[in-house]
Design an enzyme around this catalytic site. Structure first.
Site, PDB file in Angstrom:
ATOM      1  N   SER A   6      33.465 -20.579 -10.539  1.00  0.00           N
ATOM      2  CA  SER A   6      32.630 -19.320  -9.816  1.00  0.00           C
ATOM      3  C   SER A   6      31.934 -18.567 -10.687  1.00  0.00           C
ATOM      4  O   SER A   6      31.083 -17.739 -10.371  1.00  0.00           O
ATOM      5  CB  SER A   6      33.655 -18.801  -8.903  1.00  0.00           C
ATOM      6  OG  SER A   6      34.733 -18.043  -9.880  1.00  0.00           O
ATOM      7  N   ASN A  43      38.866 -26.707 -16.085  1.00  0.00           N
ATOM      8  CA  ASN A  43      38.180 -25.434 -16.864  1.00  0.00           C
ATOM      9  C   ASN A  43      39.059 -24.253 -16.331  1.00  0.00           C
ATOM     10  O   ASN A  43      39.309 -23.240 -17.288  1.00  0.00           O
ATOM     11  CB  ASN A  43      36.696 -25.205 -16.541  1.00  0.00           C
ATOM     12  CG  ASN A  43      36.257 -24.043 -16.890  1.00  0.00           C
ATOM     13  OD1 ASN A  43      35.976 -23.584 -18.011  1.00  0.00           O
ATOM     14  ND2 ASN A  43      36.176 -23.043 -16.086  1.00  0.00           N
ATOM     15  N   TYR A  86      49.243 -18.450 -24.496  1.00  0.00           N
ATOM     16  CA  TYR A  86      47.749 -18.810 -24.110  1.00  0.00           C
ATOM     17  C   TYR A  86      47.616 -20.141 -25.454  1.00  0.00           C
ATOM     18  O   TYR A  86      47.187 -21.251 -24.912  1.00  0.00           O
ATOM     19  CB  TYR A  86      46.670 -17.906 -24.362  1.00  0.00           C
ATOM     20  CG  TYR A  86      45.387 -18.693 -24.218  1.00  0.00           C
ATOM     21  CD1 TYR A  86      44.964 -18.597 -22.825  1.00  0.00           C
ATOM     22  CD2 TYR A  86      44.434 -18.736 -25.078  1.00  0.00           C
ATOM     23  CE1 TYR A  86      43.572 -18.943 -22.479  1.00  0.00           C
ATOM     24  CE2 TYR A  86      43.138 -19.029 -25.028  1.00  0.00           C
ATOM     25  CZ  TYR A  86      42.542 -19.065 -23.503  1.00  0.00           C
ATOM     26  OH  TYR A  86      41.324 -19.487 -23.492  1.00  0.00           O
ATOM     27  N   ILE A  94      33.466 -16.837 -26.223  1.00  0.00           N
ATOM     28  CA  ILE A  94      32.152 -17.173 -25.480  1.00  0.00           C
ATOM     29  C   ILE A  94      31.826 -15.786 -24.488  1.00  0.00           C
ATOM     30  O   ILE A  94      33.112 -15.257 -23.961  1.00  0.00           O
ATOM     31  CB  ILE A  94      32.458 -18.197 -24.660  1.00  0.00           C
ATOM     32  CG1 ILE A  94      32.839 -19.338 -25.463  1.00  0.00           C
ATOM     33  CG2 ILE A  94      31.371 -18.539 -23.774  1.00  0.00           C
ATOM     34  CD1 ILE A  94      31.875 -19.877 -26.540  1.00  0.00           C
ATOM     35  N   SER A 100      40.715 -24.020 -26.391  1.00  0.00           N
ATOM     36  CA  SER A 100      40.220 -23.021 -27.004  1.00  0.00           C
ATOM     37  C   SER A 100      40.730 -23.090 -28.567  1.00  0.00           C
ATOM     38  O   SER A 100      41.712 -23.781 -28.865  1.00  0.00           O
ATOM     39  CB  SER A 100      41.021 -21.786 -26.276  1.00  0.00           C
ATOM     40  OG  SER A 100      40.889 -20.596 -27.330  1.00  0.00           O
ATOM     41  N   ALA A 127      50.167 -21.959 -26.796  1.00  0.00           N
ATOM     42  CA  ALA A 127      50.861 -23.007 -26.292  1.00  0.00           C
ATOM     43  C   ALA A 127      50.327 -23.756 -25.244  1.00  0.00           C
ATOM     44  O   ALA A 127      50.340 -24.909 -25.494  1.00  0.00           O
ATOM     45  CB  ALA A 127      52.490 -22.418 -26.067  1.00  0.00           C
ATOM     46  N   ALA A 128      49.514 -23.063 -24.223  1.00  0.00           N
ATOM     47  CA  ALA A 128      48.863 -23.857 -23.255  1.00  0.00           C
ATOM     48  C   ALA A 128      47.891 -24.581 -23.603  1.00  0.00           C
ATOM     49  O   ALA A 128      47.785 -25.712 -23.176  1.00  0.00           O
ATOM     50  CB  ALA A 128      48.682 -22.806 -22.202  1.00  0.00           C
ATOM     51  N   ASP A 158      43.991 -22.517  -5.939  1.00  0.00           N
ATOM     52  CA  ASP A 158      44.855 -22.230  -7.111  1.00  0.00           C
ATOM     53  C   ASP A 158      45.080 -23.262  -7.701  1.00  0.00           C
ATOM     54  O   ASP A 158      45.964 -24.229  -7.147  1.00  0.00           O
ATOM     55  CB  ASP A 158      45.968 -21.172  -6.669  1.00  0.00           C
ATOM     56  CG  ASP A 158      46.723 -20.924  -7.892  1.00  0.00           C
ATOM     57  OD1 ASP A 158      46.586 -21.477  -8.988  1.00  0.00           O
ATOM     58  OD2 ASP A 158      47.547 -19.776  -7.958  1.00  0.00           O
ATOM     59  N   VAL A 159      44.613 -23.923  -8.759  1.00  0.00           N
ATOM     60  CA  VAL A 159      45.027 -24.928  -9.267  1.00  0.00           C
ATOM     61  C   VAL A 159      46.399 -25.194  -9.748  1.00  0.00           C
ATOM     62  O   VAL A 159      47.129 -26.442  -9.873  1.00  0.00           O
ATOM     63  CB  VAL A 159      44.260 -25.339 -10.741  1.00  0.00           C
ATOM     64  CG1 VAL A 159      42.811 -25.421 -10.398  1.00  0.00           C
ATOM     65  CG2 VAL A 159      44.429 -24.267 -11.696  1.00  0.00           C
TER      66      VAL A 159
HETATM   67  P1  NAP Z   1      36.236 -16.296 -16.463  1.00  0.00           P
HETATM   68  O1  NAP Z   1      34.821 -16.024 -16.636  1.00  0.00           O
HETATM   69  O2  NAP Z   1      37.347 -15.262 -16.219  1.00  0.00           O
HETATM   70  O3  NAP Z   1      36.082 -17.419 -15.191  1.00  0.00           O
HETATM   71  C1  NAP Z   1      37.576 -17.901 -14.920  1.00  0.00           C
HETATM   72  C2  NAP Z   1      37.433 -18.887 -13.706  1.00  0.00           C
HETATM   73  O4  NAP Z   1      38.620 -19.492 -13.680  1.00  0.00           O
HETATM   74  C3  NAP Z   1      37.021 -18.006 -12.510  1.00  0.00           C
HETATM   75  O5  NAP Z   1      35.969 -19.110 -11.756  1.00  0.00           O
HETATM   76  C4  NAP Z   1      38.254 -18.110 -11.495  1.00  0.00           C
HETATM   77  O6  NAP Z   1      38.012 -18.101 -10.311  1.00  0.00           O
HETATM   78  C5  NAP Z   1      38.829 -19.515 -11.944  1.00  0.00           C
HETATM   79  N1  NAP Z   1      40.127 -19.335 -12.052  1.00  0.00           N
HETATM   80  C6  NAP Z   1      41.313 -18.597 -12.819  1.00  0.00           C
HETATM   81  N2  NAP Z   1      42.358 -18.833 -12.359  1.00  0.00           N
HETATM   82  C7  NAP Z   1      42.366 -20.154 -11.520  1.00  0.00           C
HETATM   83  C8  NAP Z   1      43.308 -20.629 -10.512  1.00  0.00           C
HETATM   84  N3  NAP Z   1      44.607 -20.580 -10.734  1.00  0.00           N
HETATM   85  N4  NAP Z   1      42.819 -21.703  -9.768  1.00  0.00           N
HETATM   86  C9  NAP Z   1      41.389 -21.828  -9.704  1.00  0.00           C
HETATM   87  N5  NAP Z   1      40.525 -21.024 -10.317  1.00  0.00           N
HETATM   88  C10 NAP Z   1      40.973 -20.290 -11.214  1.00  0.00           C
HETATM   89  O7  NAP Z   1      36.678 -17.286 -17.949  1.00  0.00           O
HETATM   90  P2  NAP Z   1      35.978 -18.193 -18.859  1.00  0.00           P
HETATM   91  O8  NAP Z   1      35.771 -17.354 -19.936  1.00  0.00           O
HETATM   92  O9  NAP Z   1      34.576 -18.833 -18.067  1.00  0.00           O
HETATM   93  O10 NAP Z   1      37.009 -19.354 -19.044  1.00  0.00           O
HETATM   94  C11 NAP Z   1      36.860 -20.468 -18.598  1.00  0.00           C
HETATM   95  C12 NAP Z   1      37.719 -21.447 -19.522  1.00  0.00           C
HETATM   96  O11 NAP Z   1      37.508 -21.322 -20.828  1.00  0.00           O
HETATM   97  C13 NAP Z   1      39.396 -20.860 -19.488  1.00  0.00           C
HETATM   98  O12 NAP Z   1      39.912 -22.153 -19.411  1.00  0.00           O
HETATM   99  C14 NAP Z   1      39.527 -20.254 -20.538  1.00  0.00           C
HETATM  100  O13 NAP Z   1      40.947 -20.172 -21.047  1.00  0.00           O
HETATM  101  C15 NAP Z   1      38.559 -21.068 -21.475  1.00  0.00           C
HETATM  102  N6  NAP Z   1      38.107 -20.499 -22.789  1.00  0.00           N
HETATM  103  C16 NAP Z   1      37.160 -19.245 -22.588  1.00  0.00           C
HETATM  104  C17 NAP Z   1      36.974 -18.622 -23.965  1.00  0.00           C
HETATM  105  C18 NAP Z   1      36.064 -17.458 -23.748  1.00  0.00           C
HETATM  106  O14 NAP Z   1      35.595 -16.778 -24.932  1.00  0.00           O
HETATM  107  N7  NAP Z   1      35.446 -16.827 -22.745  1.00  0.00           N
HETATM  108  C19 NAP Z   1      37.176 -19.171 -25.153  1.00  0.00           C
HETATM  109  C20 NAP Z   1      37.941 -20.303 -25.185  1.00  0.00           C
HETATM  110  C21 NAP Z   1      38.246 -20.967 -24.007  1.00  0.00           C
HETATM  111  P3  NAP Z   1      37.943 -16.574  -9.619  1.00  0.00           P
HETATM  112  O15 NAP Z   1      37.068 -15.736 -10.523  1.00  0.00           O
HETATM  113  O16 NAP Z   1      37.209 -17.176  -8.344  1.00  0.00           O
HETATM  114  O17 NAP Z   1      39.397 -16.260  -9.161  1.00  0.00           O
END
Ligand code: NAP
Length: 242
Positions: A13, A88, A153, A186, A140, A155-156, A62-63
């Site tokens: 989203s 993701n 995080y 990011i 990550s 560990a996951a 919710d995944v």
């Molecule tokens: P974000 O902007 O907070 O977006 C997270 C997304 O995941 C949203 O669409 C949210 O849905 C959805 N979500 C959260 N929990 C969920 C669940 N239980 N079931 C289904 N959907 C769920 O985060 P992002 O930064 O894009 O992160 C995306 C991925 O990249 C994550 O796995 C994160 O750990 C990884 N990551 C991010 C960064 C960074 O710096 N941003 C760095 C490394 C890795 P709703 O908002 O609709 O609830």
């Protein structure tokens, strides 16, 4: 006739997931767009996908909830099998280990690892039968280098990296290729509130990355150009971890 391709992207989203969904739509995939709560944001991404000429099916679940995952996906999988899955969806609940409560530990492991397990298990059978599939996990830097305040995080995400390699070893003979893209910092809601001035010195490129820069790495791994790549971790981090 050319068969229409479908990709399921979890957590799409907003942020990185939304960028991945858009880039895959650009590359010709119809999108199954999963998210957890933000209907408005998901609908806006869906509209952009349709403007690119592809269909978008919004899937709110919710995944980490096995019943919800099955309720939504099982009836659809009787008719159609995505050939791409991008795991993701995720969030962080940062705190030092000494302060970490059981729910912070369990919730973060659950969204990444249980979420991976429940969704992947359902899609895998069809990919193996068709002898075609690409599964991409979003890990990550934290899962590679370890990050203070993120024991849960790290560990996951390290768990996802292990799962990538084991699953790749199980499925590659059937042409189901499994890889991980590992982003650094990011620009998304997830890093809102972090002290950017303390983060920038850790990044050799001297800047935060953009969701589209992660999405292009995913698109490459889903493309015909990546036909001999499996079990790998592709870092998109501006050099933050080498
Ligand atoms: P974000 O902007 O907070 O977006 C997270 C997304 O995941 C949203 O669409 C949210 O849905 C959805 N979500 C959260 N929990 C969920 C669940 N239980 N079931 C289904 N959907 C769920 O985060 P992002 O930064 O894009 O992160 C995306 C991925 O990249 C994550 O796995 C994160 O750990 C990884 N990551 C991010 C960064 C960074 O710096 N941003 C760095 C490394 C890795 P709703 O908002 O609709 O609830």
């Amino acid at each position: 006739m050319h068969e229409q391709k479908t990709a399921l992207v979890t957590g799409a989203s907003k942020g990185i997931g939304a960028a991945i969904a858009l880039v895959l739509a650009r590359d010709g995939y119809d999108i199954w767009l999963n998210y957890r709560s933000d209907h408005t944001a998901a609908a806006a991404v869906g509209k952009q996908i349709e403007e690119l000429g592809r269909s978008c099916r919004l899937m709110c679940f919710d995944v980490a909830d096995p019943t919800a995952v099955k309720e939504v996906l099982t009836p659809l999988l009787e008719q159609e099998y995505p050939s791409v899955l991008v795991n993701n969806a995720g969030f962080a609940k940062d705190t030092l280990m000494v302060w970490m409560g059981e729910s912070e530990w369990k919730d973060v492991l659950s969204v990444h690892l249980d979420g991976f397990f429940y969704v992947t298990k359902l899609l895998l059978v069809g990919m193996l039968k068709k002898r075609a599939g690409r599964i991409i996990h979003i890990a990550s830097t934290s899962g590679q280098s370890g990050m203070p305040g993120q024991v849960n995080y790290s560990a996951a995400k390290a768990g996802l990296i292990g799962a990538t390699k084991a699953l790749a070893a199980e499925t590659s003979k059937r042409n189901v290729l499994v890889n991980t893209v590992s982003p650094g910092f990011i620009e998304t809601e997830m890093i809102d509130g972090l002290p950017i001035e303390r983060i920038l010195p850790m990044i050799p490129m001297g800047r935060i990355g953009k969701p589209a820069e992660v999405a292009e790495a995913v698109a490459f791994l889903c493309s015909d150009k990546a036909s001999y790549i499996t079990g790998q971790i592709l870092s998109v981090n501006g050099g933050a971890y080498m």
